[in-house]
Design a protein around this motif. Structure first.
Motif, PDB file in Angstrom:
ATOM      1  N   GLU A   1      27.183 -14.896  56.440  1.00  0.00           N
ATOM      2  CA  GLU A   1      26.312 -15.890  55.822  1.00  0.00           C
ATOM      3  C   GLU A   1      25.649 -15.306  54.578  1.00  0.00           C
ATOM      4  N   ALA A   2      25.182 -14.077  54.678  1.00  0.00           N
ATOM      5  CA  ALA A   2      24.540 -13.429  53.529  1.00  0.00           C
ATOM      6  C   ALA A   2      25.518 -13.217  52.385  1.00  0.00           C
TER       7      ALA A   2
ATOM      8  N   THR B   1      28.405 -14.876  51.757  1.00  0.00           N
ATOM      9  CA  THR B   1      28.849 -16.137  51.156  1.00  0.00           C
ATOM     10  C   THR B   1      27.728 -16.808  50.367  1.00  0.00           C
ATOM     11  N   SER B   2      26.502 -16.551  50.724  1.00  0.00           N
ATOM     12  CA  SER B   2      25.375 -17.133  49.989  1.00  0.00           C
ATOM     13  C   SER B   2      25.173 -16.478  48.632  1.00  0.00           C
TER      14      SER B   2
ATOM     15  N   ASP C   1      30.687 -16.608  45.270  1.00  0.00           N
ATOM     16  CA  ASP C   1      31.554 -17.731  45.626  1.00  0.00           C
ATOM     17  C   ASP C   1      33.048 -17.406  45.636  1.00  0.00           C
TER      18      ASP C   1
ATOM     19  N   PHE D   1      31.434 -21.881  56.377  1.00  0.00           N
ATOM     20  CA  PHE D   1      31.399 -21.255  55.049  1.00  0.00           C
ATOM     21  C   PHE D   1      32.712 -21.536  54.331  1.00  0.00           C
TER      22      PHE D   1
END
Length: 310
Positions: A124-125, A127-128, A131, A159
């Protein structure tokens, strides 16, 4: 470069100077030219075979930058950006994007044996923060965790940039399990048993063999896509023969050591491995014996590759 990744990608060695003090950029460029000449459709830098744990932050930047500039968009360049630290993995992923990589290959945080939720937050970190498309790398032997098909499907669903996986769990049925659960959200790349993986639905192959037999390692996937399954099995059977010779030795002999020595045998010296890995010279007579046996199989493979029109 935005097209879908497909085909047989070389997970590349990192060329060092003879004294191991630096990245050898001239050797790197010659090696990359060879990959292009042999029609390798994509390359992955700083994977396990690339000794990613042994390079400095400055060397990472040099290797990625020089590779991206030299390839110049002719084939996709993926970069391994994993780390046991989420903060470092994020920073390395952003750096790879900024330097022009086309995608990332990322294994789970190693050493800690993280839970599914910890792995989820790790990705999550990442992909945030950027891109680029991400190829998950499932290798329980080195990461100490096995990405279940359920977790892979969850990551791919939540994601959008997690869209590939190199599946190396040694459970061949996992290829089908991932496809069944994740569907169009994920594209499976074989990390082993390439013919069987293809027949189960894999759409690509990540392998270390491209470091010294790039024509055969890239060509095997083209044979599979053309429906020439038995021809592909001929190539795969010969690869398995010399792979078995390597596997007979101490585990740290591995593909890093032999990939580099066999690249040199093919005319593309890339230096040796950094400690603590065993160098080829340290293998002594045993290494030379194995090299001769592997070389005989590779010579046979070259003949078969030509006969098959690759």
């Amino acid at each position: 470069m935005t097209e879908k990744f497909t085909g047989s990608y070389t997970v590349a060695v990192t060329p060092f100077t003879d004294d191991l003090s630096a990245i050898d950029v001239d050797r790197l460029k010659a090696f990359l030219d060879w990959q292009l000449e042999e029609d390798v459709p994509g390359i992955i830098m700083l994977g396990t075979t690339g000794e990613f744990l042994s390079v400095t932050p400055d060397e990472r930047r040099i290797l990625i930058d020089e590779t991206v500039r030299h390839i110049d968009g002719r084939i996709p360049v993926l970069v391994g950006t994993a780390d046991a630290s989420t903060t470092k993995a994020v920073a390395q992923s952003v750096e790879a994007r900024d330097l022009g990589a086309d995608g990332l290959m990322i294994i789970s945080p190693y050493y800690y044996t993280p839970t599914d939720d910890e792995i989820y937050r790790y990705f999550e970190a990442i992909t945030s923060a950027q891109d680029l498309p991400i190829m998950l790398y499932n290798n329980p032997v080195t990461s100490n965790v096995d990405l279940s098909a359920e977790l892979v499907a969850r990551l791919a669903k939540d994601f959008a940039t997690i869209s590939y996986i190199k599946e190396s769990s040694q459970d061949i049925a996992r290829v089908r399990d991932v496809i069944d659960l994740a569907g169009e959200d994920i594209t499976v790349y074989a990390g082993e048993r390439v013919v069987d993986s293809f027949l189960l639905g894999a759409e690509g192959y990540v392998n270390p063999y491209g470091n010294y037999i790039p024509r055969a390692s890239a060509g095997i996937w083209r044979l599979l896509e053309a429906g020439r399954i038995e021809d592909a099995r001929r190539i795969d059977g010969l690869i398995k023969r010399f792979d078995a010779i390597i596997a007979q030795g101490h585990p740290t002999y591995g593909h890093q050591c032999y990939s580099k020595r066999l690249a040199a045998r093919a005319g593309y010296p890339v230096g040796t491995v950094r400690p603590p890995l065993t160098s080829f010279a340290q293998l002594g007579a045993e290494g030379e014996d194995r090299l001769a046996r592997i070389g005989a199989v590779i010579d046979e493979l070259d003949g078969v590759t030509s006969d098959l029109g690759l």
